[in-house]
Design an enzyme around this catalytic site. Structure first.
Site, short mmCIF file in Angstrom:
data_model
loop_
_atom_site.label_atom_id
_atom_site.label_comp_id
_atom_site.label_asym_id
_atom_site.label_seq_id
_atom_site.Cartn_x
_atom_site.Cartn_y
_atom_site.Cartn_z
N ASP A 169 0.84 -1.19 0.00
CA ASP A 169 0.00 0.00 0.00
C ASP A 169 0.88 1.25 0.00
O ASP A 169 1.91 1.30 0.67
CB ASP A 169 -0.90 -0.01 1.24
CG ASP A 169 -2.06 0.95 1.12
OD1 ASP A 169 -3.21 0.49 1.03
OD2 ASP A 169 -1.81 2.18 1.11
N HIS A 190 -11.66 -7.23 -12.71
CA HIS A 190 -12.28 -6.06 -12.09
C HIS A 190 -13.63 -6.44 -11.48
O HIS A 190 -14.56 -6.83 -12.17
CB HIS A 190 -12.49 -4.92 -13.10
CG HIS A 190 -13.10 -3.71 -12.45
ND1 HIS A 190 -12.34 -2.74 -11.82
CD2 HIS A 190 -14.39 -3.34 -12.28
CE1 HIS A 190 -13.14 -1.83 -11.31
NE2 HIS A 190 -14.39 -2.17 -11.57
N HIS A 219 -10.55 -5.16 -2.99
CA HIS A 219 -9.22 -5.39 -2.43
C HIS A 219 -9.33 -5.70 -0.95
O HIS A 219 -10.24 -5.24 -0.26
CB HIS A 219 -8.31 -4.18 -2.65
CG HIS A 219 -8.87 -2.89 -2.15
ND1 HIS A 219 -9.80 -2.16 -2.85
CD2 HIS A 219 -8.64 -2.19 -1.01
CE1 HIS A 219 -10.12 -1.07 -2.18
NE2 HIS A 219 -9.44 -1.07 -1.04
P1 AMP Z 1 -9.72 1.63 0.50
O1 AMP Z 1 -9.84 2.92 1.24
O2 AMP Z 1 -10.12 0.43 1.30
O3 AMP Z 1 -10.46 1.70 -0.82
O4 AMP Z 1 -8.20 1.40 0.21
C1 AMP Z 1 -7.53 1.88 -0.90
C2 AMP Z 1 -6.07 1.79 -0.58
O5 AMP Z 1 -5.35 1.87 -1.79
C3 AMP Z 1 -5.52 2.88 0.33
O6 AMP Z 1 -4.95 2.28 1.48
C4 AMP Z 1 -4.48 3.57 -0.54
O7 AMP Z 1 -3.35 3.98 0.21
C5 AMP Z 1 -4.14 2.50 -1.54
N1 AMP Z 1 -3.64 2.96 -2.82
C6 AMP Z 1 -4.19 3.86 -3.66
N2 AMP Z 1 -3.48 3.97 -4.79
C7 AMP Z 1 -2.43 3.10 -4.67
C8 AMP Z 1 -1.34 2.75 -5.50
N3 AMP Z 1 -1.15 3.31 -6.71
N4 AMP Z 1 -0.46 1.83 -5.04
C9 AMP Z 1 -0.62 1.26 -3.84
N5 AMP Z 1 -1.65 1.54 -3.02
C10 AMP Z 1 -2.54 2.46 -3.42
ZN ZN Z 2 -10.35 -2.47 -11.65
#
Ligand code: AMP
Ligand code: ZN
Length: 113
Positions: A30, A46, A99
């Site tokens: 993350d 997706h 995720h």
């Molecule tokens: P959520 O709030 O459960 O949708 O989690 C989304 C997560 O994706 C957050 O913890 C972000 O820090 C992470 N995130 C967003 N963009 C990226 C990226 N390009 N690479 C890695 N993590 C990401």
């Molecule tokens: Zn997607």
């Protein structure tokens, strides 16, 4: 899916720090870790959220769940970990591609905020 950042990561269109990958899923670090170890496990397919899975995804979801302990082992989370799915607006889901957060190497608290 176009304009989906996690599809772009799964397709290697944007870089990520990959921890585990197979034909069905990819696990990467993350960007904003909330624990010393914080990775995301996503299906390459997706699916917008846990609320959008259907019967035909059952095998894929089982695959993800069965890989958790393998990924935890790779990350040396022998003392335990937390697996989190944020779903929808109240669940504070910010990326609309299914995720699971896998967090570890610190003592978690309960209840979550
Ligand atoms: P959520 O709030 O459960 O949708 O989690 C989304 C997560 O994706 C957050 O913890 C972000 O820090 C992470 N995130 C967003 N963009 C990226 C990226 N390009 N690479 C890695 N993590 C990401
Ligand atoms: Zn997607």
């Amino acid at each position: 899916m176009a304009d989906c950042i996690f599809c772009a990561i799964a397709n290697k269109e944007i870089p990520s720090n990959v921890v585990y990958e197979d034909d069905k899923i990819i696990c990467f670090k993350d960007l904003e870790p909330q624990a010393p170890v914080h990775v995301l496990i996503i299906p390459k397919k997706h699916i917008a959220s846990l609320d959008d899975v259907c019967e035909e995804d059952a095998e894929l979801l089982a695959h993800i769940m069965l890989k958790v302990k393998e990924i935890a082992k790779i990350l040396e989370l022998e003392n335990g970990y937390r697996l989190v799915n944020n779903c929808g607006e109240d669940g504070f889901q910010t990326v609309k591609h299914l995720h699971f957060h896998l967090l570890g190497k610190r003592k978690m608290t309960w209840p979550p905020g």
